[in-house]
Design a protein around this motif. Structure first.
Motif, short mmCIF file in Angstrom:
data_model
loop_
_atom_site.label_atom_id
_atom_site.label_comp_id
_atom_site.label_asym_id
_atom_site.label_seq_id
_atom_site.Cartn_x
_atom_site.Cartn_y
_atom_site.Cartn_z
N GLU A 1 0.83 -1.21 0.00
CA GLU A 1 0.00 0.00 0.00
C GLU A 1 0.87 1.26 0.00
N CYS A 2 1.96 1.24 0.75
CA CYS A 2 2.86 2.41 0.73
C CYS A 2 3.41 2.64 -0.67
N ALA A 3 3.76 1.57 -1.36
CA ALA A 3 4.26 1.71 -2.74
C ALA A 3 3.19 2.32 -3.64
N LYS A 4 1.93 1.87 -3.49
CA LYS A 4 0.84 2.44 -4.29
C LYS A 4 0.63 3.92 -3.98
N LEU A 5 0.80 4.28 -2.70
CA LEU A 5 0.59 5.67 -2.29
C LEU A 5 1.82 6.54 -2.54
N GLY A 6 2.93 5.93 -2.93
CA GLY A 6 4.15 6.68 -3.22
C GLY A 6 4.83 7.21 -1.97
N ILE A 7 4.70 6.48 -0.85
CA ILE A 7 5.34 6.93 0.39
C ILE A 7 6.34 5.88 0.87
N ASP A 8 7.34 6.35 1.57
CA ASP A 8 8.37 5.48 2.13
C ASP A 8 7.83 4.86 3.41
N THR B 1 6.36 11.23 7.89
CA THR B 1 7.39 12.23 8.17
C THR B 1 7.62 13.06 6.91
N TYR B 2 7.68 14.37 7.11
CA TYR B 2 7.87 15.29 5.99
C TYR B 2 9.17 16.05 6.18
N ASP B 3 9.99 16.05 5.16
CA ASP B 3 11.22 16.82 5.16
C ASP B 3 10.96 18.12 4.42
N ASP B 4 11.21 19.25 5.09
CA ASP B 4 10.97 20.56 4.48
C ASP B 4 11.60 20.64 3.10
N GLY B 5 10.82 21.13 2.18
CA GLY B 5 11.30 21.30 0.81
C GLY B 5 10.92 20.16 -0.11
N ASP B 6 10.57 19.00 0.45
CA ASP B 6 10.13 17.90 -0.40
C ASP B 6 8.78 18.25 -1.02
N PRO B 7 8.53 17.76 -2.22
CA PRO B 7 7.21 18.00 -2.81
C PRO B 7 6.14 17.24 -2.02
N ARG C 1 -1.45 16.64 2.60
CA ARG C 1 -1.26 18.02 3.04
C ARG C 1 -0.20 18.02 4.14
N HIS C 2 0.46 19.15 4.30
CA HIS C 2 1.45 19.29 5.36
C HIS C 2 0.76 19.84 6.60
N ASP C 3 0.76 19.06 7.67
CA ASP C 3 0.17 19.49 8.94
C ASP C 3 1.27 20.22 9.72
N LYS C 4 1.15 21.53 9.80
CA LYS C 4 2.21 22.34 10.42
C LYS C 4 2.37 22.04 11.92
N ARG C 5 1.29 21.65 12.57
CA ARG C 5 1.36 21.38 14.01
C ARG C 5 2.23 20.15 14.30
N SER C 6 2.01 19.06 13.57
CA SER C 6 2.78 17.84 13.80
C SER C 6 4.03 17.79 12.94
N GLY C 7 4.02 18.53 11.83
CA GLY C 7 5.14 18.48 10.90
C GLY C 7 5.05 17.32 9.92
N HIS C 8 3.99 16.53 10.01
CA HIS C 8 3.84 15.35 9.16
C HIS C 8 2.92 15.63 7.97
N LEU C 9 3.00 14.75 7.01
CA LEU C 9 2.01 14.74 5.94
C LEU C 9 0.82 13.94 6.43
N ARG C 10 -0.36 14.44 6.12
CA ARG C 10 -1.61 13.76 6.46
C ARG C 10 -2.49 13.79 5.22
N PRO C 11 -3.44 12.87 5.12
CA PRO C 11 -4.34 12.91 3.97
C PRO C 11 -5.11 14.24 3.91
N ALA C 12 -5.21 14.78 2.73
CA ALA C 12 -5.96 16.03 2.50
C ALA C 12 -7.42 15.64 2.32
N LEU C 13 -8.18 15.68 3.40
CA LEU C 13 -9.55 15.16 3.40
C LEU C 13 -10.53 16.01 2.61
#
Length: 177
Positions: free
Chosen positions: A35-42, A59-65, A71-83
């Motif tokens: 599923e991670c491969a299908k979603l394009g996430i590590d 986990t989101y590294d600043d500057g990554d697309p 979406r980038h959740d600024k509070r946690s710093g993580h990527l989360r689904p854009a609902l």
């Protein structure tokens, strides 16, 4: 630091459930990586809730697309689904199906959690297999209210448990002799 409490079991029902749960976890890991491969996430960047086994973000590294549907959740710093997007809703639906099985849950005769009357915390059992013996380790002394089935489990002296752990570690490849 509290003194742990340890039980052990070599009962066939206990070991069968443990083995089945280990297969469930291996199956889950395979599905998770697919599923991670299908979603394009590590998969190594996926964050989760250790209590519920649910995925909470990536986990989101600043500057990554930011991939589509995230979406980038600024509070946690993580990527989360854009609902608010269809892609994000699909991602969230997939993540909900990816709850990791807990190895110690539903093992016969041993509760998974303990909430003692003298404490405001909930404790979880940790289990460790050594040969054909499964050990259940509680991080503190437990009372009779824990509800262990003593027909399936027996208390273990800490000295015996630690001797088993030391012998296991000494026998591990690459351990100092």
């Amino acid at each position: 630091m509290s003194t742990p409490t340890v039980f052990r079991s070599s009962h066939p029902d206990v070991l069968a459930k443990w083995d089945a749960r280990q297969r469930d976890i291996a199956d889950w890991r395979d599905r998770f990586h697919a599923e991670c491969a299908k979603l394009g996430i590590d998969p190594d960047k996926v964050q989760g809730n250790t209590w519920s086994g649910t995925i909470t973000g990536v986990t989101y590294d600043d500057g990554d697309p930011i991939p589509e549907g995230w979406r980038h959740d600024k509070r946690s710093g993580h990527l989360r689904p854009a609902l608010k997007t269809a892609a994000g809703k699909r991602i969230a639906a997939v993540l909900k199906t990816m709850r990791r099985p807990e190895p110690a849950d539903d093992v016969p005769g041993m509760p998974y959690t303990y909430w003692p009357d003298d404490d405001n915390r909930i404790y979880r059992v940790r289990m460790r297999l050594n040969g054909d013996v499964l050990y259940a380790v509680w991080p503190r002394p437990v009372g009779d209210d824990l509800g262990v089935d003593l027909a399936l489990w027996e208390p273990v002296k800490l000295s015996e448990f630690y001797a088993m752990v030391e012998a296991e570690e000494a026998a591990a490849p690459g351990s100092p002799s």
